[in-house]
Design a protein around this motif. Structure first.
Motif, PDB file in Angstrom:
ATOM      1  N   ARG A  68      -4.339   3.053 -27.267  1.00 22.96           N
ATOM      2  CA  ARG A  68      -4.596   3.243 -25.838  1.00 22.96           C
ATOM      3  C   ARG A  68      -3.465   2.347 -25.231  1.00 22.96           C
ATOM      4  NH1 ARG A  68     -10.554   1.814 -26.011  1.00 22.96           N
ATOM      5  NH2 ARG A  68      -9.707  -0.001 -25.919  1.00 22.96           N
ATOM      6  N   THR A  69      -2.623   3.176 -24.626  1.00 21.58           N
ATOM      7  CA  THR A  69      -1.522   2.603 -24.120  1.00 21.58           C
ATOM      8  C   THR A  69      -1.907   2.242 -22.479  1.00 21.58           C
ATOM      9  OG1 THR A  69      -0.884   4.895 -23.330  1.00 21.58           O
ATOM     10  CG2 THR A  69       0.683   3.418 -24.849  1.00 21.58           C
ATOM     11  N   PRO A  70      -2.041   0.768 -22.301  1.00 26.79           N
ATOM     12  CA  PRO A  70      -2.454   0.216 -20.814  1.00 26.79           C
ATOM     13  C   PRO A  70      -1.672   0.746 -19.818  1.00 26.79           C
ATOM     14  CG  PRO A  70      -1.578  -1.549 -22.148  1.00 26.79           C
ATOM     15  CD  PRO A  70      -1.451  -0.146 -23.197  1.00 26.79           C
ATOM     16  N   ARG A  71      -2.264   1.284 -18.866  1.00 36.36           N
ATOM     17  CA  ARG A  71      -1.654   1.742 -17.629  1.00 36.36           C
ATOM     18  C   ARG A  71      -0.642   0.626 -17.037  1.00 36.36           C
ATOM     19  NH1 ARG A  71      -2.211   4.843 -14.015  1.00 36.36           N
ATOM     20  NH2 ARG A  71      -2.005   3.453 -12.455  1.00 36.36           N
TER      21      ARG A  71
ATOM     22  N   ARG B 119       1.026 -13.755 -25.731  1.00 36.52           N
ATOM     23  CA  ARG B 119       0.008 -12.849 -25.065  1.00 36.52           C
ATOM     24  C   ARG B 119       0.418 -11.543 -24.566  1.00 36.52           C
ATOM     25  NH1 ARG B 119      -4.678 -13.636 -24.745  1.00 36.52           N
ATOM     26  NH2 ARG B 119      -5.119 -14.165 -22.634  1.00 36.52           N
ATOM     27  N   VAL B 120       1.562 -11.149 -24.368  1.00 38.55           N
ATOM     28  CA  VAL B 120       1.906  -9.866 -24.131  1.00 38.55           C
ATOM     29  C   VAL B 120       2.467  -9.047 -24.967  1.00 38.55           C
ATOM     30  CG1 VAL B 120       3.261  -8.658 -22.104  1.00 38.55           C
ATOM     31  CG2 VAL B 120       2.013 -10.641 -21.581  1.00 38.55           C
TER      32      VAL B 120
ATOM     33  N   ALA C  76       1.599  -2.331 -14.603  1.00 34.83           N
ATOM     34  CA  ALA C  76       2.057  -3.243 -16.039  1.00 34.83           C
ATOM     35  C   ALA C  76       0.982  -4.318 -16.346  1.00 34.83           C
ATOM     36  CB  ALA C  76       3.320  -3.898 -15.388  1.00 34.83           C
TER      37      ALA C  76
ATOM     38  N   ARG D 290       9.038  -4.372 -19.407  1.00 34.18           N
ATOM     39  CA  ARG D 290       8.726  -4.529 -17.721  1.00 34.18           C
ATOM     40  C   ARG D 290       7.532  -5.488 -17.907  1.00 34.18           C
ATOM     41  NH1 ARG D 290      10.299  -2.514 -13.740  1.00 34.18           N
ATOM     42  NH2 ARG D 290       8.666  -2.172 -11.889  1.00 34.18           N
ATOM     43  N   ARG D 291       6.490  -5.245 -18.803  1.00 37.34           N
ATOM     44  CA  ARG D 291       5.241  -6.021 -18.690  1.00 37.34           C
ATOM     45  C   ARG D 291       5.842  -7.694 -19.005  1.00 37.34           C
ATOM     46  NH1 ARG D 291       3.333  -1.756 -20.549  1.00 37.34           N
ATOM     47  NH2 ARG D 291       1.294  -1.128 -19.207  1.00 37.34           N
TER      48      ARG D 291
ATOM     49  N   THR E 263       4.412 -15.482 -22.713  1.00 33.49           N
ATOM     50  CA  THR E 263       4.721 -14.264 -22.766  1.00 33.49           C
ATOM     51  C   THR E 263       4.880 -13.279 -24.109  1.00 33.49           C
ATOM     52  OG1 THR E 263       6.014 -14.286 -20.658  1.00 33.49           O
ATOM     53  CG2 THR E 263       6.316 -12.542 -21.781  1.00 33.49           C
TER      54      THR E 263
ATOM     55  N   ASP F  50       3.864   0.842 -11.556  1.00 31.70           N
ATOM     56  CA  ASP F  50       2.935   1.038 -12.936  1.00 31.70           C
ATOM     57  C   ASP F  50       1.965   0.117 -13.080  1.00 31.70           C
ATOM     58  OD1 ASP F  50       4.759  -0.759 -13.594  1.00 31.70           O
ATOM     59  OD2 ASP F  50       5.655  -0.208 -15.262  1.00 31.70           O
TER      60      ASP F  50
ATOM     61  N   MET G 159      -5.266  -7.139 -22.329  1.00 29.49           N
ATOM     62  CA  MET G 159      -6.191  -8.101 -22.301  1.00 29.49           C
ATOM     63  C   MET G 159      -7.354  -7.678 -21.379  1.00 29.49           C
ATOM     64  SD  MET G 159      -4.249 -11.174 -20.679  1.00 29.49           S
ATOM     65  CE  MET G 159      -2.678 -10.955 -21.351  1.00 29.49           C
TER      66      MET G 159
ATOM     67  N   ILE H  20       7.327  -8.820 -15.707  1.00 26.91           N
ATOM     68  CA  ILE H  20       6.276  -9.047 -14.843  1.00 26.91           C
ATOM     69  C   ILE H  20       5.443 -10.461 -15.056  1.00 26.91           C
ATOM     70  CG2 ILE H  20       4.010  -8.288 -13.842  1.00 26.91           C
ATOM     71  CD1 ILE H  20       6.226  -6.396 -12.831  1.00 26.91           C
ATOM     72  N   ALA H  21       5.190 -10.956 -16.456  1.00 23.70           N
ATOM     73  CA  ALA H  21       4.462 -11.803 -17.081  1.00 23.70           C
ATOM     74  C   ALA H  21       5.327 -13.122 -16.478  1.00 23.70           C
ATOM     75  CB  ALA H  21       4.359 -11.886 -18.443  1.00 23.70           C
TER      76      ALA H  21
ATOM     77  N   PHE I  41      -4.044 -14.554 -15.599  1.00 20.22           N
ATOM     78  CA  PHE I  41      -2.846 -14.812 -16.379  1.00 20.22           C
ATOM     79  C   PHE I  41      -2.196 -16.111 -15.580  1.00 20.22           C
ATOM     80  CE2 PHE I  41       1.508 -14.059 -17.904  1.00 20.22           C
ATOM     81  CZ  PHE I  41       0.918 -14.007 -19.011  1.00 20.22           C
TER      82      PHE I  41
ATOM     83  N   PHE J 171      -1.743  -6.235 -18.551  1.00 17.88           N
ATOM     84  CA  PHE J 171      -1.414  -6.456 -20.000  1.00 17.88           C
ATOM     85  C   PHE J 171      -2.564  -5.948 -20.908  1.00 17.88           C
ATOM     86  CE2 PHE J 171       0.357 -10.296 -17.520  1.00 17.88           C
ATOM     87  CZ  PHE J 171       1.559  -9.546 -17.394  1.00 17.88           C
TER      88      PHE J 171
ATOM     89  N   PRO K  60      -7.661  -2.522 -19.803  1.00 19.01           N
ATOM     90  CA  PRO K  60      -6.667  -1.511 -18.863  1.00 19.01           C
ATOM     91  C   PRO K  60      -6.679  -0.262 -18.902  1.00 19.01           C
ATOM     92  CG  PRO K  60      -5.308  -3.581 -19.536  1.00 19.01           C
ATOM     93  CD  PRO K  60      -6.551  -3.867 -20.422  1.00 19.01           C
ATOM     94  N   GLY K  61      -6.789   0.331 -20.272  1.00 22.16           N
ATOM     95  CA  GLY K  61      -7.064   1.689 -20.518  1.00 22.16           C
ATOM     96  C   GLY K  61      -8.263   2.439 -19.921  1.00 22.16           C
TER      97      GLY K  61
END
Lengths: 340, 260
Positions: free
Chosen positions: B257-260, B175-176, A85, B157-158, B172, A83, A89, B161-162, A97, A87, A128-129
């Motif tokens: 806007r949900t980031p992919r 920033r996330v 994932a 999940r993000r 994390t 996916d 930003m 991954i971070a 990062f 962030f 990202p979007g």
């Protein structure tokens, strides 16, 4: 960076053992639900396995009985997930990062260099979007590599991409993975062929076959591995230059072990011919009497699975077949036989 | 989806139940004097105090309510999981508690003879700080609920991954995770602010009604109701406008806007 691991996640029925040589790429090849992603997540400590022994270059990252496994942020194992994932930003901050987390002063320069590598430097200011699927995957790849991973894990790196984007990223990864210690999961023999040095075939949470890619893909030892490699395994016993399959069928082969040994040939279903009646002239094929077990529609052709052989046939011909029907399968003569 | 026809008259009645009192309030306002009533020194003092204390209370709910939301979310796994529902019920209780009961409870904790009276070397009661505490007490559940439900919706999940990229937990988080729940933080803050602005019972009980110190706009309105009904109506209308504005802000469909 040699990676040796055994991970078990009971709730998902996974118990897999694998090893990756330094600077080599291992493909975990298996069907959906075989547990490939779970293995990668366990290696990266994204999923906490019930049982794990993970050794990276002599450093024990996890071991049964050890009080606490080394946490994800100290492993140097980066996971590139399906996916992406990314962030919330900018693209540049995403890629920076990893270096920033490592306290590097030149994080932004590092990020720019990697964005340039993956051909996305012009997207540095985007969010990202605002990226297409292919662009997001490239940015995720740059972000993973900018963290200078000791081991890079790629979970189905082409999942969800259109054909063009997937091809472009396959070429990119082929270049980037050279010299990197990496594990990638895929259900596609093509990815294993083009990207991996070694292949481990996973079935129901276990590694059932492993070895150098060419060996595993062209000389699979199990029916399952053969299917994942896009081939059908024909097993039999060697006798006088022929592979004897049963009382009525045998095929002439080249090579193979001595008489009386178990052996096999692996043949692509597309190169197997099918006849409904006993062929009057054998031609350049050896014919095996088989009966249909299942018919599997695959777009423009149908894969007919028999008890012994599988063959790709035209839908028109397939319409005359049904489970239990007798058919003759024509296999090329002189296939390379190998001991099982 | 359309329901049966007989829902319509009931819906109309429901609408009237809300609309009629508001219309009544508007009808009471002397429009010619509206501005002078609202800007009268006493009214202005009360309004300013309300806005200052409600802002401070909102900051306090952010500072304490966000960690509480995280803690509640973190309890879903581990040894404390069975206690989670009980802890949540206690933390959210001020949402449904009669405000006067809340005020009494605050007195018995922070008052002169309260649990912390000795520690504090005196009473917090009847100070501006008491107003802020009373407002934060009733408003914090909005923040906690908002943060917790936002966290439930995240896969984590993000964050995972971070961590593989080498980020510390703090990094994390800052920033996330926090940027990912900004809409929830905004909704929680707006609702908490509105609740703090309207707080009456707990404030009156715990902080009293000292002009300029603890007499916020709702308390002022309550006092003016007898002596100066026109001024009370004018001030009320200001609070109604703020309330409607806040709700419109907090409950507009969030387009993230949900980031992919």
């Amino acid at each position: 960076m040699r990676l040796e691991a055994r991970v078990a996640v009971t709730s998902r029925g996974v118990d897999a053992t694998l090893s990756v040589g330094a600077h080599r790429t291992l493909a975990l090849l298996g069907a959906n639900g075989a547990g490939k992603s779970t293995v990668l997540e366990s290696l990266a400590d994204v999923t906490r396995p019930d049982h794990a022994r993970i050794v990276l270059d002599g450093q024990v990252l996890a071991e049964p009985g050890r009080r606490r496994p080394v946490p994800a942020r100290r492993r140097g194992i980066v996971l590139l997930s399906q996916d992406d994932a990314l962030f919330p930003m900018s693209v540049l901050d995403n890629v920076a990062f990893g270096p920033r987390s490592a306290g590097r002063k030149d994080a932004e320069d590092v990020a720019r260099t990697w964005l340039d590598h993956v051909g996305c430097l012009d997207l540095a200011g985007r969010r990202p979007g605002e990226l297409s699927g292919g662009q997001a995957r490239r940015v995720a790849i740059a972000r993973a590599l900018a963290a200078e991973p000791r081991v890079l894990l790629l979970d189905e790196p082409f999942a969800g991409l259109d054909v063009e984007a997937a091809s472009a990223i396959r070429a990119l990864l082929r270049e980037l993975l050279a010299g990197t210690t990496a594990v990638l999961t895929t259900h596609d023999a093509l990815d294993a062929h083009t990207l991996a040095d070694d292949v481990a075939v996973m079935e129901s949470g276990r590694v059932v076959e492993a070895g150098p890619a060419r060996e595993v893909l062209s000389r699979p030892r199990t029916r399952f591995a053969a299917r994942m490699a896009g081939r059908v395994l024909i097993e039999g016993t060697m006798r006088g230059g022929r592979l004897v399959i049963d009382e009525v069928s045998s095929i002439p082969v080249s090579g193979g072990p001595g008489a009386g040994s178990r052996a096999a040939v692996a043949v692509p279903p597309a190169s197997v011919a099918v006849a409904l009646e006993s062929p009057s002239i054998a031609g350049d094929r050896a014919w095996i009497l088989d009966s249909v077990t299942t018919l599997e529609p695959r777009g423009d052709h149908v894969r007919v699975h028999g008890a012994l052989v599988s063959a790709d046939v035209d839908p028109e011909l397939a319409s005359e077949l049904e489970a239990g029907a007798r058919l003759w399968c024509g296999v090329p003569r002189g296939l390379d036989a190998y001991a099982l | 989806m359309t329901g049966p026809r007989w829902l319509a008259p009931l819906a109309a009645l429901g609408g009237l139940l809300v609309l009629l009192p508001l219309a009544g309030l508007v009808s009471r306002v002397e429009w010619s004097e509206f501005w002078s009533l609202v800007t009268a020194p006493d009214s202005l003092t009360a309004l300013q105090l309300s806005i200052r204390t409600a802002t401070a209370a909102t900051v306090l709910t952010l500072l304490l309510g966000v960690p509480l939301g995280f803690a509640l979310h973190g309890m879903r796994r581990g040894p404390l999981a069975p206690a989670r529902a009980a802890v949540r019920a206690v933390v959210l209780a001020p949402l449904v508690l009669p405000p006067v009961v809340g005020g009494l409870a605050l007195l018995s904790a922070f008052g002169r003879r309260g649990l912390l009276g000795e520690v504090l070397g005196g009473s917090l009661a009847f100070t501006t700080l008491a107003v802020i505490i009373a407002q934060a007490f009733v408003a914090m559940p909005f923040m906690v609920v908002s943060v917790e439900s936002a966290l439930v919706a995240r896969s984590g999940r993000r964050e995972a991954i971070a961590a593989t990229l080498g980020a510390s937990r703090t990094r994390t988080f800052v920033r996330v995770t926090l940027p990912g729940i900004v809409p929830a933080l905004a909704t929680g803050a707006v609702l908490a602010f509105a609740r703090a602005l309207g707080e009456f019972g707990a404030t009156l009980t715990f902080a009293g009604s000292l002009a300029g110190v603890t007499r916020t706009a709702p308390l002022d309105i309550y006092l003016l109701r007898e002596t100066d009904p026109e001024a009370a109506a004018a001030l009320s209308l200001v609070l109604v406008a703020v309330a409607i504005g806040v709700v419109a802000l907090a409950y507009r469909p969030v387009t993230t806007r949900t980031p992919r």
